[in-house]
Design a protein around this motif. Sequence first.
Motif, PDB file in Angstrom:
ATOM      1  N   GLY A   1     -60.027  36.001   0.935  1.00 63.62           N
ATOM      2  CA  GLY A   1     -61.479  36.127   1.355  1.00 63.62           C
ATOM      3  C   GLY A   1     -62.293  36.643   0.415  1.00 63.62           C
ATOM      4  N   LYS A   2     -62.576  37.841  -0.018  1.00 67.87           N
ATOM      5  CA  LYS A   2     -63.096  38.493  -0.827  1.00 67.87           C
ATOM      6  C   LYS A   2     -62.962  38.196  -2.306  1.00 67.87           C
ATOM      7  CE  LYS A   2     -65.567  42.967  -1.520  1.00 67.87           C
ATOM      8  NZ  LYS A   2     -65.899  42.947  -2.823  1.00 67.87           N
ATOM      9  N   GLY A   3     -63.787  37.876  -2.984  1.00 69.28           N
ATOM     10  CA  GLY A   3     -63.656  37.590  -4.583  1.00 69.28           C
ATOM     11  C   GLY A   3     -63.524  38.990  -5.171  1.00 69.28           C
ATOM     12  N   GLY A   4     -62.913  38.849  -6.526  1.00 70.66           N
ATOM     13  CA  GLY A   4     -62.766  40.081  -7.384  1.00 70.66           C
ATOM     14  C   GLY A   4     -61.664  41.154  -6.836  1.00 70.66           C
ATOM     15  N   VAL A   5     -60.922  40.875  -6.013  1.00 67.85           N
ATOM     16  CA  VAL A   5     -59.926  41.983  -5.456  1.00 67.85           C
ATOM     17  C   VAL A   5     -58.704  41.872  -6.147  1.00 67.85           C
ATOM     18  CG1 VAL A   5     -60.995  42.083  -3.261  1.00 67.85           C
ATOM     19  CG2 VAL A   5     -59.231  40.311  -3.472  1.00 67.85           C
ATOM     20  N   GLY A   6     -58.342  40.636  -6.932  1.00 67.85           N
ATOM     21  CA  GLY A   6     -57.165  40.650  -7.797  1.00 67.85           C
ATOM     22  C   GLY A   6     -56.283  39.664  -7.460  1.00 67.85           C
ATOM     23  N   LYS A   7     -56.664  38.325  -6.827  1.00 67.89           N
ATOM     24  CA  LYS A   7     -55.923  37.586  -6.579  1.00 67.89           C
ATOM     25  C   LYS A   7     -55.397  36.693  -7.754  1.00 67.89           C
ATOM     26  CE  LYS A   7     -59.167  35.243  -4.456  1.00 67.89           C
ATOM     27  NZ  LYS A   7     -60.164  36.474  -4.388  1.00 67.89           N
ATOM     28  N   THR A   8     -55.930  36.168  -8.762  1.00 66.40           N
ATOM     29  CA  THR A   8     -55.739  35.935 -10.012  1.00 66.40           C
ATOM     30  C   THR A   8     -54.598  36.738 -10.924  1.00 66.40           C
ATOM     31  OG1 THR A   8     -57.372  34.584 -10.040  1.00 66.40           O
ATOM     32  CG2 THR A   8     -56.139  34.502 -12.153  1.00 66.40           C
ATOM     33  N   THR A   9     -54.870  37.809 -10.872  1.00 63.72           N
ATOM     34  CA  THR A   9     -54.039  38.747 -11.247  1.00 63.72           C
ATOM     35  C   THR A   9     -52.729  38.968 -10.850  1.00 63.72           C
ATOM     36  OG1 THR A   9     -56.030  40.439 -12.104  1.00 63.72           O
ATOM     37  CG2 THR A   9     -53.857  41.348 -11.920  1.00 63.72           C
ATOM     38  N   SER A  10     -52.909  38.966  -9.602  1.00 60.36           N
ATOM     39  CA  SER A  10     -51.672  39.013  -8.621  1.00 60.36           C
ATOM     40  C   SER A  10     -50.744  37.775  -8.594  1.00 60.36           C
ATOM     41  CB  SER A  10     -52.052  39.201  -7.113  1.00 60.36           C
ATOM     42  OG  SER A  10     -52.609  40.650  -7.152  1.00 60.36           O
ATOM     43  N   ALA A  11     -51.437  36.579  -8.621  1.00 62.45           N
ATOM     44  CA  ALA A  11     -50.706  35.462  -8.486  1.00 62.45           C
ATOM     45  C   ALA A  11     -49.992  35.152 -10.168  1.00 62.45           C
ATOM     46  CB  ALA A  11     -51.746  34.107  -8.467  1.00 62.45           C
ATOM     47  N   ALA A  12     -50.737  35.666 -11.063  1.00 63.56           N
ATOM     48  CA  ALA A  12     -49.967  35.482 -12.471  1.00 63.56           C
ATOM     49  C   ALA A  12     -48.748  36.569 -12.573  1.00 63.56           C
ATOM     50  CB  ALA A  12     -51.007  35.880 -13.563  1.00 63.56           C
ATOM     51  N   ALA A  13     -48.810  37.660 -12.041  1.00 64.36           N
ATOM     52  CA  ALA A  13     -48.014  38.660 -12.201  1.00 64.36           C
ATOM     53  C   ALA A  13     -46.823  38.390 -11.187  1.00 64.36           C
ATOM     54  CB  ALA A  13     -48.729  40.281 -11.970  1.00 64.36           C
ATOM     55  N   ILE A  14     -46.950  37.994  -9.972  1.00 64.28           N
ATOM     56  CA  ILE A  14     -46.098  37.535  -9.031  1.00 64.28           C
ATOM     57  C   ILE A  14     -45.243  36.521  -9.543  1.00 64.28           C
ATOM     58  CG2 ILE A  14     -45.400  36.843  -6.662  1.00 64.28           C
ATOM     59  CD1 ILE A  14     -47.637  38.877  -5.816  1.00 64.28           C
ATOM     60  N   GLY A  15     -45.900  35.398 -10.138  1.00 63.12           N
ATOM     61  CA  GLY A  15     -45.283  34.039 -10.683  1.00 63.12           C
ATOM     62  C   GLY A  15     -44.526  34.625 -11.706  1.00 63.12           C
TER      63      GLY A  15
END
Lengths: 276, 86
Positions: A16-30
């Motif tokens: 939902g909210k932007g800037g919470v760490g989605k991209t960081t998390s997707a890259a790290a978990i991937g």
Amino acid sequence: MEQDRKAGKVIVVTSGKGGVGKTTSAAAIGAALAQRGHKTVVIDFDVGLRNLDMIMGVERRVVFDFINVIQGDAKLSQALIRDKRIETLSVLPTSQTRDKDALTKEGVESVLSELRESFDYIICDSPAGIERGAQLAMHFADEAVVVTNPEVSSVRDSDRVLGLLQAKTDRAEKGEAVKAQVLLTRHDQARIDTGEMMTVEDVLEILAVPLLGIVPESKAVLRASNLGMPVVLDEPSAASRAYEAAAARLDGEDLEVRLESDRPRGFMQRLFGRTA
Amino acid sequence: MRFGFPRWTRKQDPSARAAKERLQVLLAHERAGGPGPDVFPELQRDILAVIKRHMKIDDDAVDIQMERGEGQSSLEINIELPAARG
Ligand SMILES: Nc1ncnc2c1ncn2[C@@H]1O[C@H](COP(=O)(O)OP(=O)(O)O)[C@@H](O)[C@H]1O
Ligand SMILES: [Mg+2]
């Protein structure tokens, strides 16, 4: 455990909210799942705001993208960028120039089903918001990682996203559930201690879904993004350990959630005992 | 405890320099207009058409790789030819 090796699992990283760490998390978990030996692809669903390529350090190598594939201008194999550090990791970048409407449900479905045939894990990095783009990113997901910061607007948005996951997705339409878990990021123990920030328990009590992990606020995240490295590929840090543990849990390992810290166990901790 | 030094004497984190360099390379390409969104699909179609005039190849036999660099960029085009018979 996954029985059918040919049916990869689709996991959306959303918030939902932007800037919470989605991209960081997707890259790290991937990257962590790939390090565990699974063939993993991370897809950027944030059309027009391509960022995943930078965070994963493949920005200089983008030729074709997700939209080219959906529009039939490139084969999926041509658009996938193989990571140079981990053999089992690939990135599917998105377009920076097309608008969001270039994504269609049918297109997304066909790309995801093709990916399911050759990958074990397909990680979808969702755009912010709860509109079309975010809904498309979650639509075909088997599981969801809801990235949440211990802060009111983030928790509220996570709650709305959790609602959408159980109402508007393909699984929901078929009467099945999307397995959703919360990943609490940018956790700042000092600010929780002063009462400024909600505790993990507070957030979980409100959202009422299982906890996948706690990622502390960490300088290692900025450093890794500067270098174009998913944080788990950079030198060990509290954040990298937290993401590795989250990936292990997604992968079916039964690990207790711990609160990692970058600080050496100092005397304050020895005085007050262990946290979590 | 570290003692504070004036900000300007502090060394910049080397990772920030890496970030700046990566951005400079990327943005230089983007601002230069770079290849537009349709360049690669078109390039691929044209290459396929030219090769097909001379030999039989599959539609997905063309693989285009790119590496954007500081001074120069490289474009690598691989064409998979059908295995020789016999
Ligand atoms: N655990 C963390 N510690 C410190 N900074 C973080 C952490 N997680 C994310 N950030 C920073 O927050 C910002 C937004 O992260 P990003 O992953 O791009 O979020 P989103 O994809 O949800 O918009 C980035 O500057 C990132 O470096
Ligand atoms: Mg993002």
